[in-house]
Design an enzyme around this catalytic site. Structure first.
Site, PDB file in Angstrom:
ATOM      1  CB  CYS A 168      -6.725   0.626   2.432  1.00 17.05           C
ATOM      2  SG  CYS A 168      -7.900  -0.658   2.837  1.00 17.05           S
ATOM      3  N   GLY A 189      -7.678   8.210  -1.429  1.00 14.76           N
ATOM      4  CA  GLY A 189      -8.449   8.269  -0.190  1.00 14.76           C
ATOM      5  C   GLY A 189      -8.868   6.855   0.144  1.00 14.76           C
ATOM      6  CE  LYS A 240     -11.790   1.325  -5.453  1.00 13.76           C
ATOM      7  NZ  LYS A 240     -10.708   0.366  -5.632  1.00 13.76           N
ATOM      8  CG  ASN A 244      -2.235  -0.813   0.827  1.00 21.27           C
ATOM      9  OD1 ASN A 244      -2.388  -1.294  -0.297  1.00 21.27           O
ATOM     10  ND2 ASN A 244      -3.126  -0.976   1.781  1.00 21.27           N
ATOM     11  NE  ARG A 248     -14.118   2.903   4.921  1.00 16.65           N
ATOM     12  CZ  ARG A 248     -13.561   1.705   4.985  1.00 16.65           C
ATOM     13  NH1 ARG A 248     -12.974   1.309   6.094  1.00 16.65           N
ATOM     14  NH2 ARG A 248     -13.575   0.893   3.952  1.00 16.65           N
TER      15      ARG A 248
HETATM   16  C1  UDX Z   1      -6.225  -0.336  -1.847  1.00 15.30           C
HETATM   17  C2  UDX Z   1      -5.218  -1.318  -2.497  1.00 15.30           C
HETATM   18  O1  UDX Z   1      -5.213  -1.125  -3.893  1.00 15.30           O
HETATM   19  C3  UDX Z   1      -5.604  -2.738  -2.139  1.00 15.30           C
HETATM   20  O2  UDX Z   1      -4.671  -3.638  -2.678  1.00 15.30           O
HETATM   21  C4  UDX Z   1      -5.658  -2.853  -0.634  1.00 15.30           C
HETATM   22  O3  UDX Z   1      -6.047  -4.151  -0.250  1.00 15.30           O
HETATM   23  C5  UDX Z   1      -6.605  -1.840  -0.036  1.00 15.30           C
HETATM   24  O4  UDX Z   1      -6.252  -0.540  -0.451  1.00 15.30           O
HETATM   25  P1  UDX Z   1      -8.681   0.483  -2.446  1.00 15.30           P
HETATM   26  O5  UDX Z   1      -8.634   1.303  -1.194  1.00 15.30           O
HETATM   27  O6  UDX Z   1      -9.916  -0.288  -2.763  1.00 15.30           O
HETATM   28  O7  UDX Z   1      -7.477  -0.574  -2.447  1.00 15.30           O
HETATM   29  O8  UDX Z   1      -8.438   1.508  -3.639  1.00 15.30           O
HETATM   30  P2  UDX Z   1      -7.417   1.713  -4.840  1.00 15.30           P
HETATM   31  O9  UDX Z   1      -8.002   1.207  -6.083  1.00 15.30           O
HETATM   32  O10 UDX Z   1      -6.061   1.275  -4.484  1.00 15.30           O
HETATM   33  O11 UDX Z   1      -7.442   3.307  -4.926  1.00 15.30           O
HETATM   34  C6  UDX Z   1      -7.039   4.096  -3.807  1.00 15.30           C
HETATM   35  C7  UDX Z   1      -7.192   5.557  -4.081  1.00 15.30           C
HETATM   36  O12 UDX Z   1      -6.202   6.001  -4.995  1.00 15.30           O
HETATM   37  C8  UDX Z   1      -8.528   5.989  -4.682  1.00 15.30           C
HETATM   38  O13 UDX Z   1      -8.960   7.164  -4.002  1.00 15.30           O
HETATM   39  C9  UDX Z   1      -8.207   6.269  -6.136  1.00 15.30           C
HETATM   40  O14 UDX Z   1      -9.060   7.229  -6.684  1.00 15.30           O
HETATM   41  C10 UDX Z   1      -6.777   6.779  -6.021  1.00 15.30           C
HETATM   42  N1  UDX Z   1      -5.972   6.602  -7.247  1.00 15.30           N
HETATM   43  C11 UDX Z   1      -5.724   5.351  -7.715  1.00 15.30           C
HETATM   44  C12 UDX Z   1      -5.442   7.714  -7.908  1.00 15.30           C
HETATM   45  O15 UDX Z   1      -5.640   8.854  -7.492  1.00 15.30           O
HETATM   46  N2  UDX Z   1      -4.667   7.514  -9.018  1.00 15.30           N
HETATM   47  C13 UDX Z   1      -4.397   6.288  -9.514  1.00 15.30           C
HETATM   48  O16 UDX Z   1      -3.689   6.205 -10.512  1.00 15.30           O
HETATM   49  C14 UDX Z   1      -4.937   5.164  -8.836  1.00 15.30           C
END
Ligand code: UDX
Length: 435
Positions: free
Chosen positions: A262, A259, A325, A210, A332
């Site tokens: 996690c 955001g 997202k 992460n 959260r």
């Molecule tokens: C994340 C990890 O990807 C996952 O492996 C772990 O188990 C939990 O945390 P998640 O919180 O579901 O998963 O979201 P993720 O798809 O990773 O996106 C996290 C945030 O980053 C989102 O707010 C998304 O909008 C942002 N993001 C993602 C960006 O701003 N740019 C990107 O290129 C990718």
């Protein structure tokens, strides 16, 4: 005889894990201290939005293999107990709150039968598993503990649980590993990479992964700041560097940053834990990753001020997106909502739309206005902010929607809209990292 499984904590992770394990043919009982949540799940309904999980859960509950209870005693005949409770950020610091993990291990230790395996899935500070292993064996020396971090992404939870890109198991003996191999037999048959590790490494894999993802996002957002200063275009830059397979194009989407439940809390808890371990300097860079991430939100607010006026009082602002997202109703630490709330606090009249997260957003921030359609959201707006990249927002017709707003200015906070199309329709188009 197939193993019997309990899943303790039926939030996002637990409910998904329980349904997926049941779909593999195991008898599964989901345990949660919240009787209302248990009742909802037992009816085959999920209390949040996750594509595909509702159907799977319904199927599994009707098959009879998946049940739910608020009584931990009901899990006493299980062979394996997965701990899936939350580890939120503590209220007065950066560290993770381990209250629920600790109490679940106490509870399961008291009822588990001899020889059963407790498997931690929650994200915890390194060192927690070893401590819990000792505690468990203090309660009953016939119990064992393993750590099996979960990497599921919201929006892809079922797919990621049934077909993970790797399985990581932290164990202290062969027996624990072979039990986990029995559970994940279908993945092993698909040649999913299997990584056996010790307990601290297994815990660290999760926070390291992460932290890397957060770093990648903040890296591209830092480049966005430079592009803005130098007159470049971060979307072109990201595409160009992404062709290098050592870099890769995923997670290089510049915008308002990360955001959710996690990434933000995990990097903060990692910093707190590293400091306790006397290794603070090693992850000091995460402080900057966090700062770049939070700065992206401020940069959108600055753009709004630049386009409207320094004084935002009475300005009508439309916000498209509230979830952290797309394909999720999770708000959260949502960058979108944070921006909406800050602009509202500056005196603007903010109206928010989201296809799935509106109920959660309204619960958290009742001061905001909410509109049930895109049209109602943007009506009379002086500026439109695109903050969560749902597909329906990419499908908006900029010509039609221009008739509804009072000023055709849009800020694409996710670099996901077709700029040329909006410009051609006569909009003033702004985006982070694009001059
Ligand atoms: C994340 C990890 O990807 C996952 O492996 C772990 O188990 C939990 O945390 P998640 O919180 O579901 O998963 O979201 P993720 O798809 O990773 O996106 C996290 C945030 O980053 C989102 O707010 C998304 O909008 C942002 N993001 C993602 C960006 O701003 N740019 C990107 O290129 C990718």
């Amino acid at each position: 005889m197939a193993l019997k499984i309990s899943v303790i904590g039926t939030g996002y992770l637990g409910a998904t894990h329980a349904a997926c394990m049941s779909s593999l043919g195991f008898d599964v009982i989901g345990i949660d201290v919240d009787p209302a949540k248990v009742a909802t799940l037992a009816r085959g309904e999920i209390p949040f939005y996750e594509p595909g999980l509702d159907t799977l859960l319904k199927e599994q509950v009707s098959s009879g293999r998946l049940t739910f209870s608020s009584q931990i005693q009901d899990a006493s005949d299980c062979d394996v107990h997965f701990i899936c409770v939350g580890t939120p950020q503590v209220k007065d610091g950066l560290a993770a709150d381990l209250t629920y993990v600790n109490s679940s291990v106490e509870a399961v230790g008291a009822i588990a039968k001899n020889g059963s395996l407790v498997v931690g899935k929650s994200t915890v500070p390194v060192g927690t598993a070893a401590r819990l292993q000792s505690r468990l064996q203090e309660i009953n020396p016939q119990l064992d503990l393993a750590w099996n971090p979960e990497f599921l992404r919201e929006g892809f939870a079922v797919e990621d649980t049934l077909h993970p890109n790797r399985l990581v198991v932290g164990v202290t003996n062969d027996r624990a590993e072979s039990i986990l191999k029995e559970i994940y037999a279908s993945n092993l048959a698909e040649n999913t990479p299997w990584v056996r590790a010790d307990l601290p490494t297994a815990e660290l894999v999760k926070v390291a992964a992460n932290s890397f993802l957060a770093t990648k996002i903040s890296f591209i957002n830092a480049m966005a700041e430079i592009c803005e200063a130098a007159g470049g275009d971060v979307t072109v830059l990201a595409k160009a560097i992404g062709y290098d397979p050592r870099i890769g194009s995923r997670f290089l989407q510049a915008g308002i940053g990360f955001g959710g439940g996690c990434l933000p809390k995990d990097i903060r808890a990692f910093m707190a834990r590293a400091e306790e371990l006397g290794a603070k300097q090693a992850v000091e860079f995460l402080r900057e990753i966090d700062a770049i991430n939070l700065r992206a939100r401020q940069r959108v607010i600055e753009l709004v001020r630049r386009d409207l006026s320094e004084d935002l009082r009475g300005k009508k602002v439309a916000v498209l997106g509230a979830a952290f997202k797309p394909d999720s109703d999770d708000v959260r630490d949502s960058p979108a909502l944070d921006i909406a709330v800050q602009i509202q606090a500056a005196g603007a009249l903010v109206t928010v739309h989201d296809p799935k997260a509106m109920t959660n957003a309204e619960k958290r921030f009742p001061v905001l206005n909410f509109a049930s359609s895109i049209e109602d959201c943007v009506r009379d707006a002086e500026i439109v902010l695109h903050l969560t990249e749902w597909k329906i927002y990419r499908e908006i017709d900029p010509v039609a929607i221009k008739e509804l707003v009072s000023q055709a200015i849009i800020i694409d906070g996710r670099n996901a809209l077709d700029r040329e199309k909006w410009l051609a329709a006569g909009w003033k188009f702004r985006a982070l990292g694009r001059s």
